[in-house]
Design a protein around this motif. Structure first.
Motif, mmCIF file in Angstrom:
data_model
loop_
_atom_site.group_PDB
_atom_site.id
_atom_site.type_symbol
_atom_site.label_atom_id
_atom_site.label_comp_id
_atom_site.label_asym_id
_atom_site.label_seq_id
_atom_site.Cartn_x
_atom_site.Cartn_y
_atom_site.Cartn_z
ATOM 1 N N THR A 108 0.781 -1.256 -0.107
ATOM 2 C CA THR A 108 -0.025 0.200 0.085
ATOM 3 C C THR A 108 0.685 1.182 -0.059
ATOM 4 O O THR A 108 0.404 2.376 0.189
ATOM 5 C CB THR A 108 -0.983 -0.111 1.254
ATOM 6 N N SER A 109 2.103 1.188 -0.364
ATOM 7 C CA SER A 109 2.977 2.157 -0.314
ATOM 8 C C SER A 109 3.523 2.432 -1.702
ATOM 9 O O SER A 109 4.855 2.119 -1.854
ATOM 10 C CB SER A 109 4.019 2.156 0.829
ATOM 11 N N PRO A 110 3.118 2.570 -2.700
ATOM 12 C CA PRO A 110 3.798 2.536 -4.212
ATOM 13 C C PRO A 110 4.422 3.924 -4.670
ATOM 14 O O PRO A 110 5.148 3.819 -5.667
ATOM 15 C CB PRO A 110 2.338 2.284 -4.807
ATOM 16 N N GLU A 130 20.503 -4.602 12.787
ATOM 17 C CA GLU A 130 19.575 -5.982 12.515
ATOM 18 C C GLU A 130 18.436 -5.729 11.733
ATOM 19 O O GLU A 130 17.898 -6.487 11.176
ATOM 20 C CB GLU A 130 19.005 -6.263 13.737
ATOM 21 N N SER A 131 17.851 -4.614 11.580
ATOM 22 C CA SER A 131 16.778 -4.058 10.866
ATOM 23 C C SER A 131 16.775 -2.739 10.407
ATOM 24 O O SER A 131 17.758 -1.700 10.978
ATOM 25 C CB SER A 131 15.437 -4.309 11.558
ATOM 26 N N LEU A 132 16.075 -2.313 9.040
ATOM 27 C CA LEU A 132 16.185 -0.811 8.851
ATOM 28 C C LEU A 132 14.476 -0.719 8.496
ATOM 29 O O LEU A 132 13.753 -1.479 7.928
ATOM 30 C CB LEU A 132 16.752 -0.789 7.560
ATOM 31 N N ILE A 133 14.206 0.522 8.860
ATOM 32 C CA ILE A 133 12.696 0.926 8.488
ATOM 33 C C ILE A 133 12.761 2.358 7.684
ATOM 34 O O ILE A 133 14.052 2.792 7.486
ATOM 35 C CB ILE A 133 11.947 1.371 9.763
ATOM 36 N N THR A 134 11.985 2.748 7.100
ATOM 37 C CA THR A 134 11.773 4.017 6.113
ATOM 38 C C THR A 134 10.782 4.946 6.977
ATOM 39 O O THR A 134 9.741 4.478 7.398
ATOM 40 C CB THR A 134 11.247 3.869 4.762
ATOM 41 N N GLY A 135 11.194 6.235 6.827
ATOM 42 C CA GLY A 135 10.014 7.103 7.382
ATOM 43 C C GLY A 135 10.477 8.591 6.842
ATOM 44 O O GLY A 135 11.318 8.812 6.160
ATOM 45 N N THR A 136 9.591 9.443 7.195
ATOM 46 C CA THR A 136 9.695 10.659 6.831
ATOM 47 C C THR A 136 9.486 11.828 7.820
ATOM 48 O O THR A 136 9.021 11.536 8.924
ATOM 49 C CB THR A 136 8.442 11.350 5.642
ATOM 50 N N GLU A 137 10.248 12.752 7.862
ATOM 51 C CA GLU A 137 10.286 13.825 9.047
ATOM 52 C C GLU A 137 8.877 14.159 9.478
ATOM 53 O O GLU A 137 8.156 14.617 8.950
ATOM 54 C CB GLU A 137 11.010 15.182 8.854
ATOM 55 N N MET A 177 7.057 6.874 10.608
ATOM 56 C CA MET A 177 7.140 5.602 9.992
ATOM 57 C C MET A 177 6.194 5.724 8.717
ATOM 58 O O MET A 177 5.068 5.996 8.874
ATOM 59 C CB MET A 177 7.111 4.162 10.609
ATOM 60 N N ASN A 178 6.924 5.494 7.523
ATOM 61 C CA ASN A 178 6.085 5.473 6.215
ATOM 62 C C ASN A 178 5.619 4.097 5.882
ATOM 63 O O ASN A 178 4.736 3.751 4.778
ATOM 64 C CB ASN A 178 6.508 6.167 5.245
ATOM 65 N N GLY A 179 6.243 2.928 6.319
ATOM 66 C CA GLY A 179 5.894 1.623 6.158
ATOM 67 C C GLY A 179 6.183 0.994 4.665
ATOM 68 O O GLY A 179 5.387 0.254 4.110
ATOM 69 N N SER A 180 7.137 1.811 4.139
ATOM 70 C CA SER A 180 7.372 1.726 2.801
ATOM 71 C C SER A 180 8.302 0.466 2.549
ATOM 72 O O SER A 180 7.889 -0.339 1.700
ATOM 73 C CB SER A 180 7.953 3.009 2.131
ATOM 74 N N ILE A 181 9.570 0.478 3.191
ATOM 75 C CA ILE A 181 10.359 -0.388 3.000
ATOM 76 C C ILE A 181 10.967 -1.006 4.289
ATOM 77 O O ILE A 181 11.281 -0.216 5.199
ATOM 78 C CB ILE A 181 11.769 0.193 2.076
ATOM 79 N N PRO A 207 8.217 13.490 2.202
ATOM 80 C CA PRO A 207 6.696 13.343 2.260
ATOM 81 C C PRO A 207 6.203 12.658 0.961
ATOM 82 O O PRO A 207 4.857 12.304 1.142
ATOM 83 C CB PRO A 207 6.142 14.822 2.760
ATOM 84 N N GLU A 208 6.431 13.389 -0.339
ATOM 85 C CA GLU A 208 5.836 13.186 -1.194
ATOM 86 C C GLU A 208 5.924 11.628 -1.837
ATOM 87 O O GLU A 208 5.154 11.241 -2.750
ATOM 88 C CB GLU A 208 6.077 14.163 -2.636
ATOM 89 N N ARG A 209 6.505 10.843 -1.074
ATOM 90 C CA ARG A 209 6.911 9.484 -1.531
ATOM 91 C C ARG A 209 6.595 8.600 -0.219
ATOM 92 O O ARG A 209 6.952 7.578 -0.331
ATOM 93 C CB ARG A 209 8.027 9.210 -1.948
ATOM 94 N N SER A 210 5.704 9.188 0.720
ATOM 95 C CA SER A 210 5.365 8.565 1.822
ATOM 96 C C SER A 210 3.985 8.267 2.205
ATOM 97 O O SER A 210 3.785 7.824 3.364
ATOM 98 C CB SER A 210 6.351 9.441 3.070
ATOM 99 N N THR A 211 3.137 8.594 1.380
ATOM 100 C CA THR A 211 1.915 8.190 1.775
ATOM 101 C C THR A 211 1.507 6.789 1.727
ATOM 102 O O THR A 211 1.595 5.974 0.678
ATOM 103 C CB THR A 211 0.920 8.951 0.774
ATOM 104 N N ASP A 212 0.765 6.222 2.882
ATOM 105 C CA ASP A 212 0.593 4.840 2.778
ATOM 106 C C ASP A 212 -0.997 4.659 2.637
ATOM 107 O O ASP A 212 -1.833 5.300 3.485
ATOM 108 C CB ASP A 212 0.904 4.195 4.242
#
Length: 232
Positions: A108-110, A130-137, A177-181, A207-212
């Motif tokens: 859901t994060s295309p 051990e892990s990586l998340i993605t997010g936007t300020e 967190m944007n839940g993307s990757i 932010p323009e690539r972070s909408t879930d």
């Protein structure tokens, strides 16, 4: 070796049938599958789902394998990480391979780009995390202008800093967190099945690539943004 999973439930309360809903020319989940395939990073691109239609469509977007998601992992209350771990284990059993780096792209994060995926994986593999998340300020900062209700009905800043923060720019940076990757080391994912570790790191996205997509409003935003892009 690397594996990328895309876990896709058939049901959705916020936007019914959202994963199969067409946006920018293909079903929503198909964008994440196609992105994973197009990066050239992965030895396997696997779609896990409880939907026969999704499993049948997945190879047309570049999936190299599919996994039937167990019913107990496809309920509204089931966590996503156990389904990712199940998909990795099932694929290892099918292929006889062990995947050192395990990546999940949220269906859901295309709005992510191929460069986002490549950079996030490179950042992770260059680290000892051990892990990586993605997010936007974050637009609101818990040290400055995000408040929470107290038991007596009053409100206070969510996190009390050691020193007074008079400007938002002086507060510690915080992220949504944007839940993307998501990226894990194999052992951490399969043994612990959690997102956060003491060593977890974050790859920042704009932010323009972070909408879930979690509501009809989100879907309309994503649809409009994708139609404006030339790199999809």
């Amino acid at each position: 070796m690397r594996i990328c999973t895309i876990t896709v439930r058939a049901g959705s309360k916020g936007v019914p049938g959202k994963n199969l809903r067409v946006v920018a020319g293909r079903p929503l989940f198909g964008h994440s599958v196609a992105q994973a395939a197009a990066t050239g990073l992965f030895d396997e691109v696997v779609v896990s789902s409880d939907s026969e239609e999704i499993l049948e469509l997945a190879p047309t977007f570049g999936a190299t394998g599919v996994v039937r998601r167990p019913a107990e992992m496809a309920t509204d209350t089931a966590g996503k990480v156990p389904a990712i771990a199940h998909a990795v284990r099932t694929t290892e059993e099918r292929t006889g391979r062990h995947f050192d780096t395990c990546v999940d792209l949220d269906a859901t994060s295309p709005l992510r780009t191929l460069d986002d995926i490549r950079a996030a994986v490179a950042m992770f593999e260059d680290s000892r995390a051990e892990s990586l998340i993605t997010g936007t300020e974050a637009r609101r900062n818990p040290y400055f202008n995000l408040v929470e209700e107290q038991r007596d009905g009053t409100v206070a800043v969510s996190k009390q800093p050691d020193d007074a923060v008079l400007r938002r720019q002086d507060a510690p940076r915080c992220f949504d967190m944007n839940g993307s990757i998501y990226v894990w080391r194999r052992q951490a994912l399969l043994e612990d099945q959690v997102v956060f570790f003491p060593s977890t790191i974050l790859y920042e996205m704009p932010p323009e690539r972070s909408t879930d997509v979690d509501s009809e409003f989100d879907f309309r935003i994503v649809e409009w943004l994708m139609e404006q892009r030339s790199d999809r």
